[in-house]
Design a protein around this motif. Structure first.
Motif: not given
Length: 268
Positions: A78-79, A81-83, A105, A107, A161
Motif C-alpha cells: 500500500t506504500n 506514498e511514504i508510510v 515503509t 515510498q 522491499k
C-alpha cells in the motif's frame, strides 16, 4: 462491453475495462491500466450439415478467448506514498513521555499491477440427446510484473522491499464428462468425471532466496522451477561423530560447506 450473435451460430464478445487504484505508485502506468477480453463461440449444432450427425451428436460448440487482466497485488502493498507511524521514544525514566514519528515503509512509486495474458480454447459436445455431455478446455497463461520481495544493500533505509520482480508461464487442460445413467420420472442417476492438469514455470525472478528459505518445507520460488517448489539438501547418513553427511553441488559427500545464508542460484 460488446456482444454480437449472427444467426445463432457465431458469437463474439468484447470487454474493455479501465482499472484504477491509489494503492500503487503515482505514475499513470502504475495507477491506471486498461484491461480487455475478446472471445468467440461457434455453435456447430446450428449448422445445416449437423442434422446428418443427429441423434448421435446432439450438441457441438467451439470456444476461444484471449485476455489481459490485472491485479493490484498483495493486500499489504500500500506504500505508493511514504508510510509514517507514531511511536513513543525510549527515555531513561519511566515518567518521561513524548510522541515521535518514524518511517515504517519508504515510498515505492515504481510498483505497477500484476498482469496476465491468457489464451483459452474450449470444446462442448453432447451425445444422445444430451444424456452424455463432454467439455474440454486448454489454456496457457503468461503472468508478468509479479510482485515479490527484493533484497537490497540497504540504500534508503530498507534491506528488503516489494517490487515487480517475477514472470511465470503456466498451461493446463481441464476435462469434464457428465452422463445421465438412469433418467426416469421418479428416479435419476447422474455421474460426473473431472480431470485437471496444470504446469507452471517461473521464467524470471530478479531476486535470490537464501538456502534456508528454499528448504523450509512450505514451498518457495526459484527461477526455472515450478511455483512454490519444495527443495531439500540430499541427506546421506550420520558419520561416526554423529554429524550429518550431505551431497553438495559437486555431487560429493560432505559434512561442511553448506552455508544456509548463501544466495547463489543453486538447486538441490
Amino acid at each position: 462491453m460488446l456482444n454480437y450473435t449472427f444467426d445463432r451460430r457465431y458469437t463474439i464478445n468484447g470487454t474493455l475495462r479501465y482499472e484504477g487504484t491509489n494503492r500503487l505508485g503515482k505514475t499513470r502506468s502504475a495507477r491506471w491500466l486498461p484491461t480487455w477480453n475478446i472471445s468467440g463461440r461457434w455453435n456447430v449444432h446450428e449448422e445445416k450439415f449437423f442434422q446428418s450427425l443427429e441423434p448421435a451428436f446432439s450438441n457441438l460448440a467451439f470456444r476461444a478467448s484471449y485476455s489481459l487482466t490485472a491485479d493490484r497485488g498483495p493486500s499489504d502493498v500500500t506504500n505508493s506514498e511514504i508510510v509514517i507511524k507514531s511511536y513513543t521514544p525510549w527515555r531513561p525514566t519511566a515518567g518521561d513521555y513524548e510522541s515521535g514519528l518514524e518511517i515504517e515503509t519508504l515510498q515505492n512509486r515504481d510498483l505497477t499491477y500484476e498482469k496476465k495474458n491468457e489464451l483459452n480454447l474450449g470444446l462442448d459436445a453432447g451425445f444422445l440427446n444430451n444424456r452424455i455431455n463432454f467439455s474440454a478446455d486448454w489454456f496457457t497463461r503468461n503472468n508478468f510484473d509479479l510482485i515479490g520481495i527484493v533484497n537490497t544493500q540497504g540504500l534508503g533505509g530498507e534491506i528488503s522491499k516489494k517490487g515487480n520482480v517475477a514472470e511465470m508461464k503456466s498451461s493446463g487442460i481441464e476435462l469434464a464428462i457428465s452422463a445421465d445413467i438412469i433418467k426416469k420420472d421418479n428416479f435419476s442417476w447422474t455421474s460426473n468425471f473431472n480431470y485437471t492438469h496444470l504446469t507452471t514455470k517461473i521464467t524470471k525472478l530478479e531476486t535470490q532466496a537464501r538456502v534456508i528459505d528454499l528448504i523450509t518445507g512450505t514451498g518457495f520460488a526459484q527461477e526455472g522451477s515450478p511455483a512454490r517448489s519444495l527443495f531439500s539438501i540430499p541427506f546421506v547418513r550420520l558419520n561416526n561423530e554423529g554429524l550429518p553427511v550431505f551431497i553438495n553441488e559437486d555431487n560429493e559427500e560432505t559434512t561442511s560447506g553448506i552455508y544456509f545464508q548463501e544466495r547463489e542460484k543453486r538447486i538441490f
